[in-house]
Scaffold this motif. Sequence first.
Motif, PDB file in Angstrom:
ATOM      1  N   TYR A 106       0.786  -1.230   0.000  1.00 40.57           N
ATOM      2  CA  TYR A 106       0.000   0.000   0.000  1.00 40.57           C
ATOM      3  C   TYR A 106       0.827   1.294   0.000  1.00 40.57           C
ATOM      4  O   TYR A 106       0.523   2.210  -0.763  1.00 40.57           O
ATOM      5  CB  TYR A 106      -1.014  -0.024   1.157  1.00 40.57           C
ATOM      6  N   HIS A 130      -4.687   5.175  11.147  1.00 43.90           N
ATOM      7  CA  HIS A 130      -5.880   4.990  10.311  1.00 43.90           C
ATOM      8  C   HIS A 130      -7.150   5.215  11.122  1.00 43.90           C
ATOM      9  O   HIS A 130      -8.070   5.916  10.680  1.00 43.90           O
ATOM     10  CB  HIS A 130      -5.877   3.580   9.701  1.00 43.90           C
ATOM     11  N   ALA A 322      -8.359   7.424  -5.137  1.00 45.24           N
ATOM     12  CA  ALA A 322      -9.123   6.211  -4.824  1.00 45.24           C
ATOM     13  C   ALA A 322     -10.495   6.210  -5.471  1.00 45.24           C
ATOM     14  O   ALA A 322     -11.089   5.156  -5.638  1.00 45.24           O
ATOM     15  CB  ALA A 322      -9.274   6.083  -3.308  1.00 45.24           C
ATOM     16  N   LEU A 398      -6.277  -8.036  -1.792  1.00 43.36           N
ATOM     17  CA  LEU A 398      -6.268  -6.992  -0.769  1.00 43.36           C
ATOM     18  C   LEU A 398      -5.394  -7.546   0.360  1.00 43.36           C
ATOM     19  O   LEU A 398      -5.864  -8.274   1.237  1.00 43.36           O
ATOM     20  CB  LEU A 398      -7.687  -6.693  -0.296  1.00 43.36           C
ATOM     21  N   ARG A 400      -3.019  -8.377   3.489  1.00 41.83           N
ATOM     22  CA  ARG A 400      -2.916  -8.068   4.920  1.00 41.83           C
ATOM     23  C   ARG A 400      -1.778  -8.888   5.515  1.00 41.83           C
ATOM     24  O   ARG A 400      -1.465  -9.980   5.036  1.00 41.83           O
ATOM     25  CB  ARG A 400      -4.215  -8.433   5.658  1.00 41.83           C
ATOM     26  N   GLY A 484     -13.996  -3.885  -0.817  1.00 38.07           N
ATOM     27  CA  GLY A 484     -13.187  -4.321   0.312  1.00 38.07           C
ATOM     28  C   GLY A 484     -14.077  -4.723   1.472  1.00 38.07           C
ATOM     29  O   GLY A 484     -15.290  -4.883   1.325  1.00 38.07           O
ATOM     30  N   CYS A 490     -14.003   0.458   1.757  1.00 39.86           N
ATOM     31  CA  CYS A 490     -14.026   1.717   1.019  1.00 39.86           C
ATOM     32  C   CYS A 490     -14.879   2.780   1.723  1.00 39.86           C
ATOM     33  O   CYS A 490     -16.070   2.585   1.933  1.00 39.86           O
ATOM     34  CB  CYS A 490     -14.591   1.461  -0.375  1.00 39.86           C
ATOM     35  N   ILE A 495     -20.496   7.293  -2.155  1.00 31.92           N
ATOM     36  CA  ILE A 495     -20.327   8.309  -3.194  1.00 31.92           C
ATOM     37  C   ILE A 495     -20.303   7.643  -4.573  1.00 31.92           C
ATOM     38  O   ILE A 495     -20.948   8.101  -5.523  1.00 31.92           O
ATOM     39  CB  ILE A 495     -19.033   9.113  -2.943  1.00 31.92           C
ATOM     40  N   SER A 496     -19.580   6.542  -4.680  1.00 33.52           N
ATOM     41  CA  SER A 496     -19.497   5.903  -5.996  1.00 33.52           C
ATOM     42  C   SER A 496     -20.839   5.284  -6.364  1.00 33.52           C
ATOM     43  O   SER A 496     -21.239   5.327  -7.525  1.00 33.52           O
ATOM     44  CB  SER A 496     -18.377   4.867  -6.022  1.00 33.52           C
TER      45      SER A 496
HETATM   46  C1  HEM Z   1     -16.807   1.845  -7.617  1.00 26.37           C
HETATM   47  C2  HEM Z   1     -15.897   2.624  -7.051  1.00 26.37           C
HETATM   48  C3  HEM Z   1     -14.951   2.204  -5.981  1.00 26.37           C
HETATM   49  C4  HEM Z   1     -14.377   0.983  -5.742  1.00 26.37           C
HETATM   50  C5  HEM Z   1     -14.551  -0.281  -6.547  1.00 26.37           C
HETATM   51  C6  HEM Z   1     -13.542   1.123  -4.584  1.00 26.37           C
HETATM   52  C7  HEM Z   1     -12.825   0.091  -4.013  1.00 26.37           C
HETATM   53  C8  HEM Z   1     -12.149   0.196  -2.818  1.00 26.37           C
HETATM   54  C9  HEM Z   1     -11.538  -0.912  -2.125  1.00 26.37           C
HETATM   55  C10 HEM Z   1     -11.543  -2.352  -2.599  1.00 26.37           C
HETATM   56  C11 HEM Z   1     -10.980  -0.428  -1.005  1.00 26.37           C
HETATM   57  C12 HEM Z   1     -10.272  -1.240   0.061  1.00 26.37           C
HETATM   58  C13 HEM Z   1      -8.850  -1.536  -0.335  1.00 26.37           C
HETATM   59  C14 HEM Z   1      -8.204  -2.543   0.570  1.00 26.37           C
HETATM   60  O1  HEM Z   1      -8.775  -3.039   1.529  1.00 26.37           O
HETATM   61  O2  HEM Z   1      -7.074  -2.865   0.285  1.00 26.37           O
HETATM   62  C15 HEM Z   1     -11.200   0.997  -0.981  1.00 26.37           C
HETATM   63  C16 HEM Z   1     -10.755   1.843   0.001  1.00 26.37           C
HETATM   64  C17 HEM Z   1     -10.885   3.208  -0.075  1.00 26.37           C
HETATM   65  N1  HEM Z   1     -11.622   3.919  -0.993  1.00 26.37           N
HETATM   66 FE1  HEM Z   1     -12.697   3.156  -2.503  1.00 26.37          FE
HETATM   67  N2  HEM Z   1     -13.594   2.422  -4.154  1.00 26.37           N
HETATM   68  C18 HEM Z   1     -14.451   3.116  -4.978  1.00 26.37           C
HETATM   69  C19 HEM Z   1     -14.785   4.439  -4.887  1.00 26.37           C
HETATM   70  C20 HEM Z   1     -14.251   5.320  -3.995  1.00 26.37           C
HETATM   71  C21 HEM Z   1     -14.576   6.721  -3.914  1.00 26.37           C
HETATM   72  C22 HEM Z   1     -15.586   7.440  -4.800  1.00 26.37           C
HETATM   73  C23 HEM Z   1     -13.772   7.250  -2.945  1.00 26.37           C
HETATM   74  C24 HEM Z   1     -13.704   8.661  -2.448  1.00 26.37           C
HETATM   75  C25 HEM Z   1     -14.611   9.575  -2.614  1.00 26.37           C
HETATM   76  C26 HEM Z   1     -12.987   6.183  -2.393  1.00 26.37           C
HETATM   77  C27 HEM Z   1     -12.067   6.309  -1.380  1.00 26.37           C
HETATM   78  C28 HEM Z   1     -11.478   5.253  -0.717  1.00 26.37           C
HETATM   79  C29 HEM Z   1     -10.620   5.415   0.441  1.00 26.37           C
HETATM   80  C30 HEM Z   1     -10.208   6.733   1.063  1.00 26.37           C
HETATM   81  C31 HEM Z   1     -10.260   4.133   0.841  1.00 26.37           C
HETATM   82  C32 HEM Z   1      -9.419   3.753   2.051  1.00 26.37           C
HETATM   83  C33 HEM Z   1     -10.362   3.507   3.189  1.00 26.37           C
HETATM   84  C34 HEM Z   1      -9.694   3.104   4.476  1.00 26.37           C
HETATM   85  O3  HEM Z   1      -8.684   2.389   4.469  1.00 26.37           O
HETATM   86  O4  HEM Z   1     -10.224   3.505   5.520  1.00 26.37           O
HETATM   87  N3  HEM Z   1     -13.304   5.020  -3.053  1.00 26.37           N
HETATM   88  N4  HEM Z   1     -11.937   1.343  -2.094  1.00 26.37           N
END
Ligand code: HEM
Length: 547
Positions: A106, A130, A322, A398, A400, A484, A490, A495-496
């Motif tokens: 990461y 975090h 992201a 993903l 860990r 995730g 996520c 939002i998405s």
């Molecule tokens: C369809 C759209 C999206 C998909 C498929 C997606 C997918 C993911 C996945 C799989 C993770 C976890 C990664 C992990 O565990 O290794 C993640 C985390 C995250 N995503 Fe998304 N995401 C999407 C849209 C968004 C949007 C729109 C935003 C921001 C506005 C966003 C912000 C984040 C953030 C900040 C994290 C980290 C969260 C944390 O660790 O607390 N994502 N996303």
Amino acid sequence: MVAESFIEALVQNWPVVLALALASYLIKNRFNRGLNKYPGPFLASITDWWRFWVVYKRRPEVEHIKLHAKHGDVVRLGPNSLSFSNPQTLKAIYGLNKGFTKSEFYPVQQSVANGHRLPSLFSTTSEAFHAQLRRCVNSAFSMSTLVQYEPFVDSTTDLFLSQTEKLYVETGKSCDFSRWLQFYAFDVIGEMTYSKRHGFVEENEDIEGIVKYLGKIFDYAAPIGQIPFLDRLLLKNPLYLLAAQYGLIDATFPVARFAKQRMAERYPADADKSASVLPSTEPKGKPTQPDLLSKFMQAKEARPDFMNDTLVTTMAVSMAFAGSETTAISLSAVFYFLLKNPVCLSALLDELDAKAKQAFFSNKETGVVTWAESQELPYLDACIKESFRLHPAPGLHLERIVPEKGAEIGGEWVKGGTIVGCSAWVIHRRPEVFGDDVEDFRPERWLVGGGKAGDGAMDSSKVVDKEAEEKRIKEMGACLLHFGMGSRTCIGKNISLLEVYKLVPTFLRRFEVQLEDPSKEWTVHNAWPKAPTEARLPHKEQGTTSI
Ligand code: HEM
């Protein structure tokens, strides 16, 4: 004297010494933490270069699916890395308070500004950091806050529709739809974060090369993340970062530059006004309605002991990192699968038409479907979930790290320090959860009574055990890894979903979309978020349907 002759012998026989050292290193890898009992490619067990190569070839998910089909639920992917495919292991790895942390994969994705790394919510490996940051910003992403962002999505959607009309419908030109959706997703997230679009849709071009740059970063991070120390020799080389800190080179990511410019506009006291080189869609100063940046600033006011300006910028930057590519990929997938499966597309259009006849849609002017309306469209919901299942945006595991004391995962005792993980591509194809036809796009599986496509799955006369069906659907939902799972799930999911659930019906109601060559499959390029490359999908718009 003895030492001298020993060193002399080593120097004289250096090729043998080197070969012995390499052999011991590979043997040590092979038996590392007792992982030699797990099946997998032999090369993977002795060197991480195997997985580097697999990811570098850009279709690792194909390899991962094949390996699990051959070896079963646990496969060794590296000297210190295991892949699990049984959905029952999801809770053990990603469940809350299990003590697992993110792997070194990461931080490779950390942005850099002025030569400083920006650890973010997404990329940090520190659970304590975090947890604090997530607590500070969580409310900005809640379902109840979502309604505040809808006008931002509407504004970019209106523009997207009118630009589609102007650039493609009126001219009859082909549209590289995946790229067009990338522009859309980048602009929505820009508008939601800063009340200002980047300007991709207006200009129909990659402003400041941001999209290209992010693509390059993902292309870099996916293979380099398999051997993270390489990042310290390359993009995060300390000498390179030091040179950037002293202003000798510019190592600031363009998205970070964009964020800094927007911050400077919002807070003119610290503004370097000449820095703003992008077209403005909104007046300068405070936004008329709360955007993400204002929420992050509020978080800073509420928790000045923890939130500082750097964290505010980092949060803003990670929205683009992201939230744009992932959403664009997911949107592309929905359109692609619908166009490849005309029976499903027709069922969805029927659902939309039936609702339109009941005067269900409130926006008569541009036809943009509201979030609330989108939630009353069960077949749309099924199509979106099925696309997420078949083409999850996260294309890699993903990863860990198992906590120091070790952990039981799927009946296996795994030693502390081992990298473990699941791939959404593998999990989403488990027949015992999703059915025998896992390779088919069949939205009906997400509906009560889910029969074969087009055979009356939504036929209310069919006798079904409703409770059992709801349980089946719930179980499928619980195994979706698209966003995730657990504490690192996520944060931008809502939002998405807001974007996807609004744009798909809105676009399909407005335009008749076709694939340029329906017989062709799209070419997939897996660079972590998994994008199609040859994305000439939904294609030639043939006029408009009635709103
Ligand atoms: C369809 C759209 C999206 C998909 C498929 C997606 C997918 C993911 C996945 C799989 C993770 C976890 C990664 C992990 O565990 O290794 C993640 C985390 C995250 N995503 Fe998304 N995401 C999407 C849209 C968004 C949007 C729109 C935003 C921001 C506005 C966003 C912000 C984040 C953030 C900040 C994290 C980290 C969260 C944390 O660790 O607390 N994502 N996303």
